[in-house]
Design an enzyme around this catalytic site. Sequence first.
Site, short mmCIF file in Angstrom:
data_model
loop_
_atom_site.label_atom_id
_atom_site.label_comp_id
_atom_site.label_asym_id
_atom_site.label_seq_id
_atom_site.Cartn_x
_atom_site.Cartn_y
_atom_site.Cartn_z
N ARG A 147 0.85 -1.18 0.00
CA ARG A 147 0.00 0.00 0.00
C ARG A 147 0.89 1.23 0.00
NH1 ARG A 147 -4.01 2.22 4.78
NH2 ARG A 147 -2.06 3.22 5.42
N TYR A 159 -3.16 11.33 7.00
CA TYR A 159 -3.34 9.91 7.30
C TYR A 159 -2.33 9.04 6.54
CZ TYR A 159 -4.81 5.18 7.00
OH TYR A 159 -4.79 3.81 7.03
N ASP A 220 -5.13 3.88 -0.04
CA ASP A 220 -6.28 4.11 0.83
C ASP A 220 -6.68 5.58 0.77
OD1 ASP A 220 -8.18 4.14 2.83
OD2 ASP A 220 -6.96 3.02 4.29
N HIS A 222 -9.20 6.76 2.43
CA HIS A 222 -9.65 7.04 3.80
C HIS A 222 -10.85 7.99 3.86
CE1 HIS A 222 -8.57 6.58 8.15
NE2 HIS A 222 -8.16 5.44 7.64
N GLU A 246 -8.94 2.11 -2.00
CA GLU A 246 -9.75 1.80 -0.81
C GLU A 246 -10.48 3.04 -0.30
OE1 GLU A 246 -7.31 0.25 2.32
OE2 GLU A 246 -8.79 0.71 3.86
N GLU A 272 -13.99 -1.07 5.89
CA GLU A 272 -13.36 -1.35 7.19
C GLU A 272 -14.19 -0.82 8.34
OE1 GLU A 272 -9.57 0.61 6.50
OE2 GLU A 272 -10.09 2.18 7.91
N ARG A 293 -13.80 -4.96 2.73
CA ARG A 293 -12.72 -4.63 3.67
C ARG A 293 -13.02 -4.97 5.13
NH1 ARG A 293 -8.21 -4.01 4.11
NH2 ARG A 293 -7.96 -1.94 4.98
N GLU A 349 -4.65 -7.51 4.63
CA GLU A 349 -3.81 -6.41 5.13
C GLU A 349 -3.03 -6.91 6.35
OE1 GLU A 349 -6.01 -3.10 6.77
OE2 GLU A 349 -4.43 -1.68 6.26
N TRP A 412 -11.70 12.07 8.24
CA TRP A 412 -10.29 11.71 8.44
C TRP A 412 -10.00 10.38 7.78
CZ3 TRP A 412 -8.17 7.51 11.29
CH2 TRP A 412 -6.75 7.50 11.31
#
Length: 412
Positions: A147, A159, A220, A222, A246, A272, A293, A349, A412
């Site tokens: 990643r 992040y 990602d 995020h 992601e 996630e 995820r 992951e 975030w």
Amino acid sequence: MSILAADVIVTSPDRNFVTLKLTTTDGVIGLGDATLNGRELAVVSYLRDHVVQLLIGRDERNIEDTWQFLYRSAYWRRGPVTMAAIAAVDVALWDIKAKSAGMPLYQLLGGASREGLLAYGHASGRTNAELFESILEHRAQGFRAIRVQSGVPGLKAIYGIASNATSAGNAGVRYDHEPAQRGAQPVQEDWDTRSYLRHLPTVFEAVRNEFGPELPLLHDGHHRMTPIQAATLGKSLEPYDLFWLEDCTPAENQEALRLVRRHTTTPLAIGEIFNTVWDYQLLLREQLIDYVRSSVTHAGGITQLKKLLESAAQYQIKSGMHGPTDISPVGMAAAMHLGLAIHNFGIQEYMVHGARTNEVFEQTFTWRDGMLHPGDAPGLGVDLNVDEAGKYPYAQAYLPYNRLADGTMHDW
Ligand code: EZ4
Ligand code: CO
């Protein structure tokens, strides 16, 4: 046969972990991970104040019924606290069942569908030079999929970027990025989507030029883009052949992914922070994503995630289970057993836990040639060293948050 004792153990070796330990009248012990990063004690209370007394005396063999009982009898359904608590009970019961059967859990779930689990690690850098170094380090650790998170010119802290990336008080362990920070207040980071959208494709171009076309690369987002911004990014990253993009949008609004999908062939991964199969209904039915995820820990345990992944399989959607350090070794072991057994495994992951964590949790998993394997001990293959755990009391920690340049709160 029944559950004799249920203990909730909080320990903070390198970071906070919440573990449920069930003991049966036959003396079999089962462990379940209930760690919810930054809101750990809410799950502790859910279990200690509301669930433990319901478990004592129950037949530990009835896993499906216990899952349905906890889910339906609460009346208040879904949500990360509830589903992490249910997951912990569920995984502990699977651990007990597999130990009682004398088998590693993946055998009970149908046996191995592959030799091991391809895992990706987190490389990052504020600059391309730092990022390249981090990628090389990951390759040296054996990672065969990576990643890529990059700093953005003009932004101070965002992040996924390792800076002084060692976990609080755990000298010697280098985390790629451990976002939760110990302390009484969360840390503020900054964000600017236009700068990010301009900069990121140049990073991927540089990485492809340096490392070639073969290396699987992930990224990602995020949750920080609007649907049209996410579509733009997916499109601009197409030349660099990502394994996945992601969390490109927050996707509480599942329909947002329709717009992204319409505009890009970059594979999409999400979930996630999702907890149940219902969070994925539209995404699966309309084939708006490529990877699920969710983790075992945050999505109701083995019982529910297996069902979710089986429904995903009918649309050729694969697993990409969340595996940061805030999934405890117990949660990671559960993910490895499930990932080994299901047909539609995609990738796992994997962030390496700290040395103290590995002393608290004794584990049988192996990491070889970029592949994870849960090992062949009966059950999950994880023991909790309670004395060692007792050395590390809970320490308040928060995930950071984002503000834009004008002070507006941002995802975030
Ligand atoms: O921010 O686990 O893909 N991984 C991630 C993680 C999450 C943290 C939150 O607890 O997005 O780093
Ligand atoms: Co993520």
